[in-house]
Each structure stands twice: as structure tokens, then as C-alpha cells.
Design a protein around this motif. Structure first.
Motif, short mmCIF file in Angstrom:
data_model
loop_
_atom_site.label_atom_id
_atom_site.label_comp_id
_atom_site.label_asym_id
_atom_site.label_seq_id
_atom_site.Cartn_x
_atom_site.Cartn_y
_atom_site.Cartn_z
N ILE A 125 0.87 -1.17 0.00
CA ILE A 125 0.00 0.00 0.00
C ILE A 125 0.91 1.21 0.00
O ILE A 125 1.79 1.34 0.86
N THR A 126 0.74 2.09 -0.97
CA THR A 126 1.60 3.26 -1.07
C THR A 126 0.90 4.55 -0.67
O THR A 126 1.57 5.57 -0.42
N ILE A 162 -7.38 3.94 -1.62
CA ILE A 162 -6.12 3.24 -1.40
C ILE A 162 -5.36 3.12 -2.72
O ILE A 162 -5.91 2.71 -3.74
N THR A 163 -4.09 3.46 -2.69
CA THR A 163 -3.19 3.21 -3.81
C THR A 163 -2.28 2.04 -3.44
O THR A 163 -1.64 2.07 -2.39
N PHE A 164 -2.26 1.02 -4.31
CA PHE A 164 -1.46 -0.16 -3.99
C PHE A 164 -0.78 -0.69 -5.26
O PHE A 164 -0.98 -0.16 -6.36
N THR A 169 -4.35 -7.31 -5.70
CA THR A 169 -5.73 -7.19 -5.21
C THR A 169 -5.68 -6.86 -3.73
O THR A 169 -4.68 -7.13 -3.05
N ILE A 170 -6.75 -6.24 -3.24
CA ILE A 170 -6.76 -5.83 -1.83
C ILE A 170 -8.11 -6.17 -1.20
O ILE A 170 -9.16 -6.07 -1.84
N LYS A 187 -5.40 -6.80 3.45
CA LYS A 187 -4.52 -7.80 2.87
C LYS A 187 -4.30 -7.50 1.39
O LYS A 187 -5.26 -7.38 0.62
N VAL A 188 -3.03 -7.39 1.00
CA VAL A 188 -2.66 -7.12 -0.38
C VAL A 188 -2.00 -8.38 -0.94
O VAL A 188 -1.05 -8.90 -0.35
#
Length: 471
Positions: A125-126, A162-164, A169-170, A187-188
Motif C-alpha cells: 500500500i503506497t 487506497i493506492t497499492f 488485489t486488496i 490484505k494485499v
């Protein structure tokens, strides 16, 4: 009869011309007029037994790898081509896959080029933003995210944006409303990579410290101020971002606030009293609230061009013209590259001041080192020139007498670059840093950049908070 022969000759010539044109067009497709029947396909390729994913349309092959995997020496453990085809690399070859490689596949007199690359399965997660306003502070090592919101916000029904990592998938999903009255695990998953972040939302009814800016939310700040604000939210307990408009409207409970920090950046600089008035009207519209906070014992931490503020809220008496007299700055996108450490000097007798404690030292113990080689800096400066030539301050003593401040740091030309207005008479203390070396954000770093002295920016900032908050 003659006409018939003429037509036959003409037809033959036209056919030859068309054949030549066809052959010329074929040469553009890497096809000769010799052996043209062989296929040049890559049917399968593996690196260190990791299977490559083949995209026929783009003729690209991507090998997915774990998030942390050494790619400088990878072995081709399988390479299957079309029948009769050859390639410039072979099974058993060892490749440095830090950069993509071209596979030149040839079959007879035809060939195709394929691009072989690797992709790490990152699961991160960024960025995590609540209700498009409140930005989370992310600890990538501990996989935790902390978001501070005002006490008036209902934390049982918040929407995260959220940026990931790409291809990941998240769960829970992005944009799905959540009850954050308790920590929530996100959970990513990305192929072989998997991470779980614990998100904690903290509602602050009465913050101990504020970072203020013109933007209605932190994301509206310029990159320099945003980097400083993010550090504060992650390192100063019970802190919040607030806009100048919030202060004017009284939407923030200030009963427990001890310190307000304003780090003010403007591309190209803010050169003096009049320019500050023109570029920071939002601050001057809030000067009554800020002056009341200061006169009631609240402390201020003012950095970069925010160091103009004390003259407008009565800190230096009724003389508004005690603003920094020597100011400049560059644009963030055209920042100057540091060839080595940049520093300023601790003023005589001030080595024991709390601001300078526990800094990372260099060759000269009197210097405050702030950057490292390869860092790009705008050199945004708001300082006081000292001398009889111009500026109104013949010497350091004259500056302290006129402004009521105490000099803490000076530049190479003895200009005042860091100073303090000590708490007195029930009024709060103020620390100002106007040195161009005090810089939070670099838009890029040169190859080989290693952070060492730049950590001093965080250390002296933490020192300033500890000192102003009485810790």
C-alpha cells in the motif's frame, strides 16, 4: 499481331515491377526471398525455473518473481522455440536481468525479436486516504498505517481511497466504507507476494500540535510542505493538519495545542515584506488568531518563508519591517544538485541549545550538516543580512536588539539563518529556521545517493518540538 506482342511485353514488365515492389516490402518485415516458411515463436522460457508469461501481440515475455529476489545472475532453465528455430541465448546461459533482454529468434531467413523482462510481485500500500481528506502515515517496515482525524469525524463509517501495487488485489476493497473504531487489517496479494497492513484511525478531539497550510487538506500542499507535514503526523504525538481557514473558523479545539508549525514554500522565493504580504494573504487574514494563540502561551515553529510571520503578529513590537531582508529560492522542478554536504554554522555560544543536540556530525563540530551529495535542493532562503553595507543591521548585537530575537545559527557570510524568540511574560516561544539548507523534499536523487546528513532535518525538527512543548 504487333499490338499483341506489345501488350505481352508490357504485361511482363508490369509483373516484374510488382514483384520488385513486393520483395522490397518484404525486406521491411525482416523476410528474405529465400527460406520463408519457418516460425520464430518462443513457446516457453523459464528463468531459475520461474515461468515466463508470453504476450504474442507485443512479443514480450515477463517472468514474475517474489518481491525480494536477486536478478543480476539468472539462469535460463528452459527455452523452447518453434521447430528449426535458433536464438541468441540458450538454455544454461546466465543473464543479468536487472535490465530487459532482447531474444533474437531466427528460423531460416526470417527472424523475430522478443523482449524478456522480470517483474517483482510487490504487494504494498503506497497511499491511504480517508474520505478524500485525511492522509495516513505508512510504516512499510512494520506494515502499519495511522490516520489522524478530528474528533468530530464519525470513525464508524469512513471511506478509504487506497493506492497499492500494480496487478495486486486488496481486501477489504478499495472505496468500501469501513468501521474504524477498531484497527482494520488490509490484505494485499500479488501473485507470490502477500502483505497485511493494520490501519488505525485516531480521532483527536484536542490536538497537541498542528501543521498549518493554505490547502483545505494536506494533499493540497506543495510537495515540500507535504513531506514536512507527513513527518510531523508520524512523529509528533496527537498532531493534526489544519488550514488557516480552519483556524479562522474555530473548527479546531485548540485547548490542548502547544505548538503550531508552518513550513511555507513558494517556488521562486518570497523576497521580503511586500512580497510576503502579496503571496500569503491567507496567513495575514489569520494573524489575529495566531497572535492570540502566541500571547496565550502557544509556541510557534516557523520555517522557510513562514519566518516572515513574527513581524506581523507583534512578536517584534510594532515594527512590521523586521522581516528577513535577504531571501531567494528556486523552482522545485529545477532544483540544484548538491555536490556534497550543505551546512550552516551554530552561532557562537549556542552549541548547548536543544535545537542542536544529537545531530549527525561531520568534519566540523560547529557545522549543522543538512544534505548529502546527489540531493536536489531549491535553496529556499529567508535570512537576515548583517553588515553596514545594507539591510539595517550593522552587527549581530544590533539585530538582537531590534528584533528581540536570539541568534542560533548563521550562514557562511554570517547572515542570521536560525533564531529564537524565547518564551516570556506568558507568551509562547518561537523557533525560526530560514536557512536554504533546511529542506524536506527532493524531486529526484542522483545515482549512488546515500542519505546521511539529511536525517539531521528530522532530528533538529524533533528537537524543536521537544523544546517548544517543554519535553
Amino acid at each position: 499481331m504487333i499490338k499483341s506482342i506489345y501488350n505481352k511485353v508490357l504485361g511482363t514488365l508490369c509483373a516484374l515491377c510488382l514483384l520488385c515492389a513486393f520483395c522490397a516490402s518484404c525486406s521491411d518485415d525482416n523476410v528474405s526471398d529465400l527460406r520463408l516458411t519457418g516460425d520464430c515463436m518462443v513457446e516457453s522460457v523459464k528463468l531459475d525455473d520461474y515461468q515466463g508469461n508470453i504476450d504474442l501481440a507485443s512479443r514480450s515475455i515477463v517472468v514474475r518473481l517474489p518481491e525480494v529476489y536477486e536478478t543480476s545472475s539468472m539462469k535460463i532453465t528452459e527455452l523452447r522455440l518453434s521447430s528449426g528455430a535458433t536464438c541468441n541465448v540458450h538454455e544454461g546461459d546466465v543473464l543479468n536481468m536487472d535490465a530487459a533482454k532482447v531474444l533474437h529468434v531466427k528460423n531460416g531467413d526470417t527472424y523475430l525479436d522478443w523482449t524478456l523482462s522480470v517483474l517483482h510481485d510487490e504487494a504494498r500500500i503506497t497511499q491511504f486516504v480517508i474520505n478524500d481528506i485525511y492522509q495516513g502515515t505508512i510504516d512499510q517496515t512494520g506494515k502499519t498505517i495511522t490516520v489522524y482525524v478530528p474528533g468530530s469525524v464519525d470513525i464508524t463509517n469512513l471511506v478509504p481511497t487506497i493506492t497499492f501495487s500494480t496487478n495486486a488485489t486488496i481486501t477489504p476493497g478499495n472505496g468500501v466504507p469501513q468501521d474504524f473504531s477498531q484497527p482494520v487489517a488490509y490484505k494485499v496479494t500479488n501473485n507470490s507476494a502477500e502483505s497485511t497492513y493494520t490501519v488505525t484511525v485516531i480521532a483527536i478531539s484536542a490536538p497537541s500540535a498542528l501543521f498549518i497550510g493554505e490547502g483545505s487538506v494536506m494533499n493540497d500542499l506543495d510537495p515540500e510542505a507535504k513531506a514536512a507535514c507527513q513527518w510531523m503526523l508520524g512523529n509528533v504525538a496527537n498532531s493534526l493538519y489544519a488550514s488557516f481557514a480552519d483556524l479562522r473558523a474555530g473548527t479546531i479545539n485548540m485547548s490542548q495545542c502547544k505548538v503550531i508549525w508552518w513550513h511555507y514554500h513558494v517556488d521562486g522565493g518570497v523576497d521580503g515584506h511586500d512580497v510576503f504580504m502579496a503571496k500569503a494573504p491567507f496567513a495575514l487574514e489569520t494573524k489575529n488568531e495566531l497572535r492570540q494563540f502566541y500571547e496565550n502561551g502557544g509556541a510557534l515553529f516557523l520555517t522557510r518563508y513562514a519566518t516572515n510571520l513574527p513581524s506581523f503578529i507583534g512578536v517584534t513590537g510594532d515594527d512590521e519591517w523586521t522581516t528577513p531582508n535577504n531571501c531567494w529560492g528556486q523552482n522545485e522542478g529545477e532544483a540544484e544538485k548538491c555536490g556534497g554536504p550543505w551546512s550552516f554554522r551554530i552561532f557562537n555560544g549556542q552549541n548547548a541549545h536543544p535545537l542542536w543536540q544529537n545531530l549527525i556530525g561531520g568534519d566540523n563540530p560547529q557545522e549543522v550538516y543538512c544534505t548529502d551529495a546527489g540531493y536536489h535542493i531549491t535553496n529556499s532562503t529567508a535570512q537576515y543580512h548583517i553588515g553596514t553595507d545594507w539591510g539595517g543591521y550593522n552587527n549581530h548585537a544590533a539585530w538582537e536588539t531590534r528584533t528581540g530575537g536570539k541568534i542560533l545559527g548563521v550562514g557562511g557570510d554570517d547572515a542570521v539563518v536560525a533564531w529564537e524568540y524565547p518564551a516570556a511574560g506568558g507568551k509562547g516561544g518561537i523557533i525560526c529556521i530560514g536557512s536554504g539548507c533546511y529542506d524536506w523534499y527532493s524531486y529526484t536523487y542522483e545515482a549512488g545517493y546515500t542519505e546521511k546528513f539529511h536525517k539531521n532535518i528530522e532530528i533538529m525538527t524533533q528537537n524543536a518540538f521537544n523544546h517548544l512543548m517543554g519535553n
